[in-house]
Design an enzyme around this catalytic site. Structure first.
Site, mmCIF file in Angstrom:
data_model
loop_
_atom_site.group_PDB
_atom_site.id
_atom_site.type_symbol
_atom_site.label_atom_id
_atom_site.label_comp_id
_atom_site.label_asym_id
_atom_site.label_seq_id
_atom_site.Cartn_x
_atom_site.Cartn_y
_atom_site.Cartn_z
ATOM 1 N N VAL A 75 1.330 -6.007 -14.159
ATOM 2 C CA VAL A 75 1.699 -6.341 -15.046
ATOM 3 C C VAL A 75 0.335 -6.566 -16.414
ATOM 4 O O VAL A 75 -0.610 -6.255 -16.281
ATOM 5 C CB VAL A 75 2.202 -7.663 -14.680
ATOM 6 C CG1 VAL A 75 2.014 -8.786 -16.282
ATOM 7 C CG2 VAL A 75 3.015 -7.952 -13.584
ATOM 8 N N GLU A 105 0.191 -3.234 0.011
ATOM 9 C CA GLU A 105 -1.648 -3.693 0.119
ATOM 10 C C GLU A 105 -2.524 -4.115 -1.050
ATOM 11 O O GLU A 105 -1.886 -3.666 -1.670
ATOM 12 C CB GLU A 105 -2.478 -1.935 0.681
ATOM 13 C CG GLU A 105 -2.890 -1.006 1.501
ATOM 14 C CD GLU A 105 -1.530 -0.507 1.797
ATOM 15 O OE1 GLU A 105 -1.048 0.176 2.618
ATOM 16 O OE2 GLU A 105 -1.085 0.428 0.768
ATOM 17 N N TYR A 117 1.974 -12.513 -2.762
ATOM 18 C CA TYR A 117 1.998 -12.163 -2.386
ATOM 19 C C TYR A 117 2.574 -13.206 -1.147
ATOM 20 O O TYR A 117 4.082 -13.125 -0.591
ATOM 21 C CB TYR A 117 1.472 -10.788 -1.881
ATOM 22 C CG TYR A 117 1.851 -10.303 -2.950
ATOM 23 C CD1 TYR A 117 2.202 -9.287 -3.512
ATOM 24 C CD2 TYR A 117 0.255 -9.274 -3.251
ATOM 25 C CE1 TYR A 117 2.296 -8.526 -4.486
ATOM 26 C CE2 TYR A 117 0.476 -8.489 -3.827
ATOM 27 C CZ TYR A 117 1.701 -8.160 -4.793
ATOM 28 O OH TYR A 117 0.618 -7.236 -6.076
#
Length: 147
Positions: A75, A105, A117
């Site tokens: 981003v 990962e 996440y």
């Protein structure tokens, strides 16, 4: 939170994506050649989030049978904390409803990404020693779904 358009990446987007990698996103970002090679893969899923025609971020992944390996989520710094990565990850899932699990990962020190996440249902499943370079660092393996 802003609302982004999410579209497939094209070869014309590659220079901008590489710039995000170099300037904003990662310590050892992907080159134009690496991104172009990804785009050419038959099983690649590559999406960009745009706002007013400006690429805010992107995700690259590969679908193999019933799993998706997320290779990169990046981003642009000026758009961070606006839901870009979340929108990209949710669109990836929407485009792959038959997938049993997602794997990625992340640098062990990248607390904001790990938090993101985790908030989306990923769990830490292991560690890859010295996975990253510049600087060297272990990667946490994160998985969402079941296998």
């Amino acid at each position: 939170m802003l609302i982004f358009n999410i579209e497939n990446i094209t070869a014309l987007d590659i220079p901008v994506l590489a710039e995000i990698e170099r300037e904003e996103s990662m310590l050892c970002g992907w080159s134009e050649n690496s991104l172009l090679s990804e785009l050419k893969k038959e099983n690649a899923i590559m999406l960009k989030a745009t706002d007013g025609g400006v690429i805010c971020g992107f995700i690259t992944a590969e679908k193999v049978l019933d799993e998706v390996n997320i290779n990169n989520v990046a981003v642009n710094a000026q758009f961070r904390r606006n839901g870009v990565a979340t929108a990209l990850l949710k669109e990836l899932e929407a485009q792959t409803p038959d997938v049993k699990f997602y794997l990625l990962e992340v640098r062990e020190s990248n607390a904001p990404a790990i938090s993101l996440y985790t908030s989306l249902g990923f769990e830490i499943a292991g560690k890859r020693k010295n996975f990253y370079y510049n600087p060297p660092e272990d990667a946490l393996i994160m998985i969402k779904g079941y296998w």
